[in-house]
Scaffold this active site. Structure first.
Site, PDB file in Angstrom:
ATOM      1  N   GLY A  88       2.798   2.167  10.739  1.00  0.00           N
ATOM      2  CA  GLY A  88       3.882   3.493  10.577  1.00  0.00           C
ATOM      3  C   GLY A  88       4.751   3.674  11.817  1.00  0.00           C
ATOM      4  N   GLY A 115       3.006  -1.218   4.129  1.00  0.00           N
ATOM      5  CA  GLY A 115       2.956   0.421   3.859  1.00  0.00           C
ATOM      6  C   GLY A 115       4.556   0.594   3.484  1.00  0.00           C
ATOM      7  N   GLY A 116       4.976   1.380   4.510  1.00  0.00           N
ATOM      8  CA  GLY A 116       6.344   1.900   4.327  1.00  0.00           C
ATOM      9  C   GLY A 116       7.390   1.024   3.509  1.00  0.00           C
ATOM     10  CG  ASN A 144      -1.565   1.128   1.576  1.00  0.00           C
ATOM     11  OD1 ASN A 144      -1.556   1.986   0.449  1.00  0.00           O
ATOM     12  ND2 ASN A 144      -2.288   1.324   2.649  1.00  0.00           N
ATOM     13  CD1 TRP A 145       3.644   1.058  -2.696  1.00  0.00           C
ATOM     14  CD2 TRP A 145       4.033   2.595  -4.308  1.00  0.00           C
ATOM     15  NE1 TRP A 145       4.722   0.470  -3.320  1.00  0.00           N
ATOM     16  CE2 TRP A 145       5.186   1.347  -4.567  1.00  0.00           C
ATOM     17  CE3 TRP A 145       4.132   3.343  -5.329  1.00  0.00           C
ATOM     18  CZ2 TRP A 145       5.954   1.108  -5.440  1.00  0.00           C
ATOM     19  CZ3 TRP A 145       4.930   3.114  -6.502  1.00  0.00           C
ATOM     20  CH2 TRP A 145       5.769   2.206  -6.465  1.00  0.00           C
ATOM     21  CE  LYS A 146       0.082   3.113   4.701  1.00  0.00           C
ATOM     22  NZ  LYS A 146       0.111   3.171   6.294  1.00  0.00           N
ATOM     23  CD  GLU A 178      -3.237  -2.373   7.536  1.00  0.00           C
ATOM     24  OE1 GLU A 178      -2.045  -2.702   6.912  1.00  0.00           O
ATOM     25  OE2 GLU A 178      -3.869  -1.410   7.257  1.00  0.00           O
ATOM     26  CG  HIS A 208      -5.506   2.145   5.344  1.00  0.00           C
ATOM     27  ND1 HIS A 208      -5.117   3.022   6.367  1.00  0.00           N
ATOM     28  CD2 HIS A 208      -4.609   1.349   5.349  1.00  0.00           C
ATOM     29  CE1 HIS A 208      -3.818   2.337   6.661  1.00  0.00           C
ATOM     30  NE2 HIS A 208      -3.505   1.615   6.078  1.00  0.00           N
ATOM     31  CB  SER A 266       5.524  -1.849  11.903  1.00  0.00           C
ATOM     32  OG  SER A 266       5.030  -0.672  12.108  1.00  0.00           O
ATOM     33  CD  GLU A 324      -2.768   5.422   6.819  1.00  0.00           C
ATOM     34  OE1 GLU A 324      -2.673   5.589   5.823  1.00  0.00           O
ATOM     35  OE2 GLU A 324      -1.768   5.140   7.313  1.00  0.00           O
TER      36      GLU A 324
HETATM   37  P1  PGA Z   1       3.151   0.274   7.346  1.00  0.00           P
HETATM   38  O1  PGA Z   1       1.626   0.552   6.893  1.00  0.00           O
HETATM   39  O2  PGA Z   1       3.674  -1.018   6.823  1.00  0.00           O
HETATM   40  O3  PGA Z   1       3.920   1.433   7.132  1.00  0.00           O
HETATM   41  O4  PGA Z   1       2.995   0.176   8.935  1.00  0.00           O
HETATM   42  C1  PGA Z   1       0.621  -0.683   6.729  1.00  0.00           C
HETATM   43  C2  PGA Z   1      -0.454  -0.016   6.250  1.00  0.00           C
HETATM   44  O5  PGA Z   1      -1.001   0.943   6.689  1.00  0.00           O
HETATM   45  O6  PGA Z   1      -1.032  -0.839   5.366  1.00  0.00           O
END
Ligand code: PGA
Length: 254
Positions: free
Chosen positions: A174, A235-236, A11-13, A168, A98, A214, A100
């Site tokens: 993050g 994500g990251g 997930n590149w956000k 999640e 998600h 993470s 967010e």
């Molecule tokens: P993260 O994000 O791997 O940067 O913690 C995961 C996500 O939000 O899908």
């Protein structure tokens, strides 16, 4: 019972530009070189890059997904994107719910449910995200929050081939923090039992339940080895091909 085929989705956000294609290309080359595992690999770049990635990755081992969609198929919704449009751009899946989106845009499970139905209407796979906040975990509410988000967000036509669940924990996204392996196992087991009650044993046992929050090359092997963890939403660490490859490769060589 055969295990669900694992899925590792990135997930590149709100990150990436056309120049980021080199990361996707490098990943595709590594998968094509035959070092990949028997898993599905997906990238969910920002909407601006979906058409480019999907057309360039056609025939590769990488699927492309969207990060969100509107519940309707068209209309006066400035700035929004329909699931049908993502399908038209070449996406094969869409992330919905998600944390967010739930936090930044006030998305309720009802709204996520409508979006998940839209993803199915467009013929795509929905990845439904659920997870507790730090405060909810401290209050001992993790399992009840996860149950109510899952029950409220899951469409009735959910099947193993059109639905993926991503657990999640909000506090792990993050932050570099992750739950203990026992805690991950407890929640995934619980999610499987909620799915079983709702959809029956056959579908529930085949639906992929991803862990996200993470996930890094250094912790992926132990997290992915937990029972009922069928892959990761990353994500990251999905932004750079080297890091994402380090996670994908925990599933072993072909
Ligand atoms: P993260 O994000 O791997 O940067 O913690 C995961 C996500 O939000 O899908």
């Amino acid at each position: 019972m055969t295990q669900p085929r694992p899925l590792v989705a990135g997930n590149w956000k709100m990150n990436g530009s056309r120049a980021s294609w080199k990361e996707a290309e490098s990943l595709a080359e590594r998968l094509a070189a035959g070092n990949g595992a028997q898993i599905d690999v997906m990238l969910c770049p920002p909407a601006t890059l979906i058409a480019q990635f999907a057309s360039s990755l056609k025939g590769s081992d990488i699927l492309v997904g969207g990060q969100d969609c509107h519940s309707e198929s068209s209309g006066a919704h400035t700035g929004d994107i329909a699931a049908e449009m993502l399908a038209d751009a070449g996406a094969s899946a869409v992330i919905v719910g998600h944390s967010e989106r739930r936090a930044d845009h006030g998305e309720t499970s009802d709204a996520v449910h409508a979006k998940a139905q839209a993803v199915h209407r467009a013929g795509l796979i929905v990845i439904i995200c659920i997870g507790e906040t730090q405060a909810e975990r401290e209050q001992g509410d993790t399992l009840s929050i996860v149950s109510s988000q899952l029950s409220g967000s899951l469409p009735d036509d959910a099947r193993a081939d059109n639905t993926v669940i991503a657990y999640e924990p909000v506090w792990a996204i993050g932050t570099g923090l992750t739950p203990t392996l026992d805690d991950v196992g407890e929640v995934h087991h619980h999610i499987r039992s909620v799915l079983r009650d709702r959809l029956g044993e056959a579908e529930a046992s085949s639906i992929r339940i991803l862990y996200g929050g993470s996930v890094k090359p250094g912790n992926a092997a132990e997290l992915m080895a937990v029972a009922d963890v069928n892959g990761a939403l990353v994500g990251g660490a999905s932004l750079k091909a080297d890091d994402f490859w380090g996670i994908i490769s925990v599933y072993g060589e072909k």
